[in-house]
Design a protein around this motif. Structure first.
Motif, PDB file in Angstrom:
ATOM      1  N   SER A 237      12.194   6.399   7.551  1.00  0.00           N
ATOM      2  CA  SER A 237      12.207   7.552   8.458  1.00  0.00           C
ATOM      3  C   SER A 237      11.051   8.509   8.189  1.00  0.00           C
ATOM      4  N   ALA A 238      10.385   8.355   7.052  1.00  0.00           N
ATOM      5  CA  ALA A 238       9.310   9.282   6.699  1.00  0.00           C
ATOM      6  C   ALA A 238       7.918   8.688   6.886  1.00  0.00           C
ATOM      7  N   MET A 239       7.832   7.355   6.931  1.00  0.00           N
ATOM      8  CA  MET A 239       6.526   6.706   7.053  1.00  0.00           C
ATOM      9  C   MET A 239       6.566   5.629   8.124  1.00  0.00           C
ATOM     10  N   LYS A 240       5.484   5.525   8.833  1.00  0.00           N
ATOM     11  CA  LYS A 240       5.333   4.446   9.791  1.00  0.00           C
ATOM     12  C   LYS A 240       5.135   3.124   9.039  1.00  0.00           C
ATOM     13  N   PRO A 241       5.420   1.991   9.678  1.00  0.00           N
ATOM     14  CA  PRO A 241       5.241   0.700   8.997  1.00  0.00           C
ATOM     15  C   PRO A 241       3.858   0.526   8.373  1.00  0.00           C
ATOM     16  N   GLU A 242       2.806   0.914   9.107  1.00  0.00           N
ATOM     17  CA  GLU A 242       1.460   0.756   8.570  1.00  0.00           C
ATOM     18  C   GLU A 242       1.263   1.615   7.319  1.00  0.00           C
ATOM     19  N   GLU A 243       1.857   2.804   7.315  1.00  0.00           N
ATOM     20  CA  GLU A 243       1.739   3.676   6.147  1.00  0.00           C
ATOM     21  C   GLU A 243       2.442   3.059   4.946  1.00  0.00           C
ATOM     22  N   ARG A 244       3.602   2.457   5.189  1.00  0.00           N
ATOM     23  CA  ARG A 244       4.305   1.787   4.082  1.00  0.00           C
ATOM     24  C   ARG A 244       3.467   0.645   3.519  1.00  0.00           C
ATOM     25  N   TRP A 245       2.748  -0.059   4.389  1.00  0.00           N
ATOM     26  CA  TRP A 245       1.875  -1.138   3.910  1.00  0.00           C
ATOM     27  C   TRP A 245       0.717  -0.585   3.078  1.00  0.00           C
ATOM     28  N   HIS A 246       0.175   0.561   3.460  1.00  0.00           N
ATOM     29  CA  HIS A 246      -0.881   1.179   2.648  1.00  0.00           C
ATOM     30  C   HIS A 246      -0.338   1.538   1.265  1.00  0.00           C
ATOM     31  N   LEU A 247       0.897   2.030   1.230  1.00  0.00           N
ATOM     32  CA  LEU A 247       1.523   2.367  -0.047  1.00  0.00           C
ATOM     33  C   LEU A 247       1.744   1.095  -0.882  1.00  0.00           C
ATOM     34  N   VAL A 248       2.135   0.016  -0.228  1.00  0.00           N
ATOM     35  CA  VAL A 248       2.279  -1.273  -0.925  1.00  0.00           C
ATOM     36  C   VAL A 248       0.952  -1.674  -1.556  1.00  0.00           C
ATOM     37  N   ASN A 249      -0.138  -1.565  -0.812  1.00  0.00           N
ATOM     38  CA  ASN A 249      -1.447  -1.946  -1.335  1.00  0.00           C
ATOM     39  C   ASN A 249      -1.845  -1.102  -2.537  1.00  0.00           C
ATOM     40  N   PHE A 250      -1.483   0.185  -2.497  1.00  0.00           N
ATOM     41  CA  PHE A 250      -1.770   1.043  -3.652  1.00  0.00           C
ATOM     42  C   PHE A 250      -0.959   0.610  -4.868  1.00  0.00           C
ATOM     43  N   ILE A 251       0.323   0.340  -4.669  1.00  0.00           N
ATOM     44  CA  ILE A 251       1.182  -0.084  -5.783  1.00  0.00           C
ATOM     45  C   ILE A 251       0.663  -1.390  -6.387  1.00  0.00           C
ATOM     46  N   LEU A 252       0.267  -2.316  -5.550  1.00  0.00           N
ATOM     47  CA  LEU A 252      -0.260  -3.586  -6.051  1.00  0.00           C
ATOM     48  C   LEU A 252      -1.525  -3.383  -6.877  1.00  0.00           C
ATOM     49  N   SER A 253      -2.301  -2.361  -6.547  1.00  0.00           N
ATOM     50  CA  SER A 253      -3.537  -2.099  -7.292  1.00  0.00           C
ATOM     51  C   SER A 253      -3.269  -1.601  -8.706  1.00  0.00           C
TER      52      SER A 253
END
Length: 520
Positions: A237-253
């Motif tokens: 409810s706080a992030m759009k799907p694309e934003e969640r994917w950007h967060l995933v990419n940061f976590i993976l880094s």
């Protein structure tokens, strides 16, 4: 039957089928396809010791676990789901966890059980809570479409990772997970689950310990649904799907992954000069090896869960000396000096703020015998262990010989040959220790030979979490291998051999021509 009649009948059949399908879609999801009665037998055999006979999360082993076993009795709270944050999991969600297990916890994989037994377990677990019989609850127990078929993930490039970092900061993920993701944010020590049991925020750099899985789709699902029963919220409810994917990419880094997996071998590379500091670029020549630790559950008083889960080790050596760099995560820098505290055996309490020092001890055989290693817990009377021991309260290195825990003999001052330094920054230790490869005391000091193998293991204590004495984490035995460099005479020998061979050949030619001329 005329063509028109057949067409009319076909149309009527399609309409009826469509109507029936619509009704079926609206009906509550069916109960788990297993047999709850048979599942109870499997549960009592495989699960009750942790989750309790009636699913209360109170089995005899539960007090020795972190996190605590999941409560099933009269509970609709499940962490790992593909459903909305306030909904029941699907049958498939529970089946998947039973099959896969939960990394970083005491919950193992039960993939070895027959598939029918696992479905029986699903049916029994669901029978313990009334919510799984409520049509209104079951109506919402459906996988989210964006979890089943998530939108395309953007490339994990610098721009995407930077956007993910901004979202990490904006949503205050750092309050629990820390600025570097090591689980050491300002709130980490106060977190509890729904049942008031202590719970630790994930160290996001340890992908091996992600409870719900470390694949990009797993992390995206966690952000989308949250971990119900914990402080980890949903961000759908706080992030759009694309934003969640950007967060995933940061976590993976953030993931710590060595460049190679050398198995049970730590390779020490030969260099002309050892690094001067712990961040010297020369360390890039040494292959990092990531070692998993285990709590000491052998000798009392035991430790049942370890705070430090992994160590990363590198090694370099010269003609005269050897150096090791050891790195690990620790949420607190503990410099207490209390080493006399003795905890009761089988004490499963989770401590915080105790006044013990952080420590690390490298264990080697005092006198190396091929194919024979000292007892893993500091040697024994027959096979003495050599310990290179560091304590945070004194920030010193000591060489100690041991024949079991408590039977310690510090080496005399003139034999103390360890040097090095330790740094701590943002929940991360880096220790560098050096020593001469060979000493005069071959009875009490390990000798390091180029091209040779040396057994080595590591012990580590998180003092702030009540780890002292035998309450510690340790690795298995590994091999430290000093990679044989090319001998210096190897570069000189070929040219010398060539010159000698050429000289010999010219001599033969000269003598042959001389003899031929004399005969003529």
């Amino acid at each position: 039957m005329t063509m028109a009649t057949r067409t009319s009948a076909k149309t009527l059949w399609i309409s009826a089928a469509g109507f029936l399908s619509g009704i079926l879609v609206c009906l509550p999801a069916p109960a788990a396809q297993g047999d709850a009665k048979r599942g109870k037998e499997t549960y009592e055999k495989n699960c009750a010791q942790c989750h309790g006979e009636e699913g209360g999360g109170d089995g005899p082993a539960s007090q020795f676990m972190l996190p605590r076993p999941r409560v099933f009795k009269e509970s609709n709270i499940y962490k790992f789901r593909t459903t909305p944050s306030d909904a029941l999991p699907t049958d498939q969600d529970i089946f998947k966890i039973i099959t896969r297990g939960i990394p970083g916890t005491a919950m193992p994989s039960f993939a070895s059980l027959a598939e029918s037994d696992r479905w029986n377990l699903v049916a029994f677990v669901e029978s313990l809570a009334e919510e799984f019989k409520d049509p209104n609850e079951l109506k919402d127990a459906k996988s989210l479409p964006e979890i089943e078929k998530p939108p395309s993930r953007p490339d994990a490039n610098a721009a995407s990772i930077a956007q993910g970092k901004q979202l990490f900061d904006k949503n205050q993920c750092w309050k629990c997970h820390g600025q570097s993701g090591r689980g050491n944010g300002p709130s980490w020590g106060e977190l509890k689950d729904t049942w008031s049991a202590p719970i630790l925020p994930a160290n996001l750099t340890n992908s091996e310990s992600y409870r719900g899985g470390a694949e990009p789709s797993d992390i995206y699902r966690t952000f989308s649904t949250g971990l119900r029963g914990t402080p980890m919220p949903e961000y759908r409810s706080a992030m759009k799907p694309e934003e969640r994917w950007h967060l995933v990419n940061f976590i993976l880094s953030l993931h710590q992954r060595p460049a190679a997996d050398p198995g049970s071998k730590i390779v020490a590379r030969r260099v002309t000069k050892l690094p001067a500091t712990d961040d010297d670029a020369a360390w890039k020549a040494a292959t990092p090896v990531r070692l998993r630790t285990l709590p000491n559950v052998i000798e009392p008083p035991r430790l049942f869960w370890q705070s430090v889960e992994f160590l990363t080790v590198q090694a370099l050596y010269t003609n005269n000396a050897i150096a090791l760099r050891v790195q690990w995560d620790d949420r607190t820098e503990s410099k207490g000096s209390n080493l006399d505290k003795v905890y009761e055996d089988r004490d499963g309490s989770i401590y915080k703020g105790t006044d013990h020092p952080d420590q690390l001890a490298i264990q080697l055989p005092a006198r190396f015998q091929e194919k024979v290693r000292p007892y893993i817990l500091f040697g024994d009377r027959k096979r003495e262990a050599a310990l290179w021991w560091w304590r945070a309260d004194q920030n010193t290195f000591s060489e100690i010989n041991a024949k079991g825990y408590g039977d310690f003999t510090p080496q005399p001052a003139e034999s103390q040959g360890l040097t090095g330094r330790v740094s701590y920054q943002d929940g991360h230790y880096t220790l560098v220790v050096r020593r001469a490869r060979k000493t005069r005391d071959k009875k009490h000091d390990p000798q390091f030979l180029a091209g040779g193998f040396m057994p080595i293991l590591f012990n580590v204590w998180d003092g702030d979490r009540g780890e002292v004495g035998t309450r510690r984490a340790l690795t298995a035995w590994y091999w430290l291998y000093l990679e044989a460099g090319v001998p210096t005479d190897a570069y000189a020998a070929p040219p010398i051999a060539f010159v000698l061979t050429l000289g010999l050949l010219l001599g033969v030619v000269y003598r042959t021509r001389k003899r031929s001329g004399a005969k003529a």
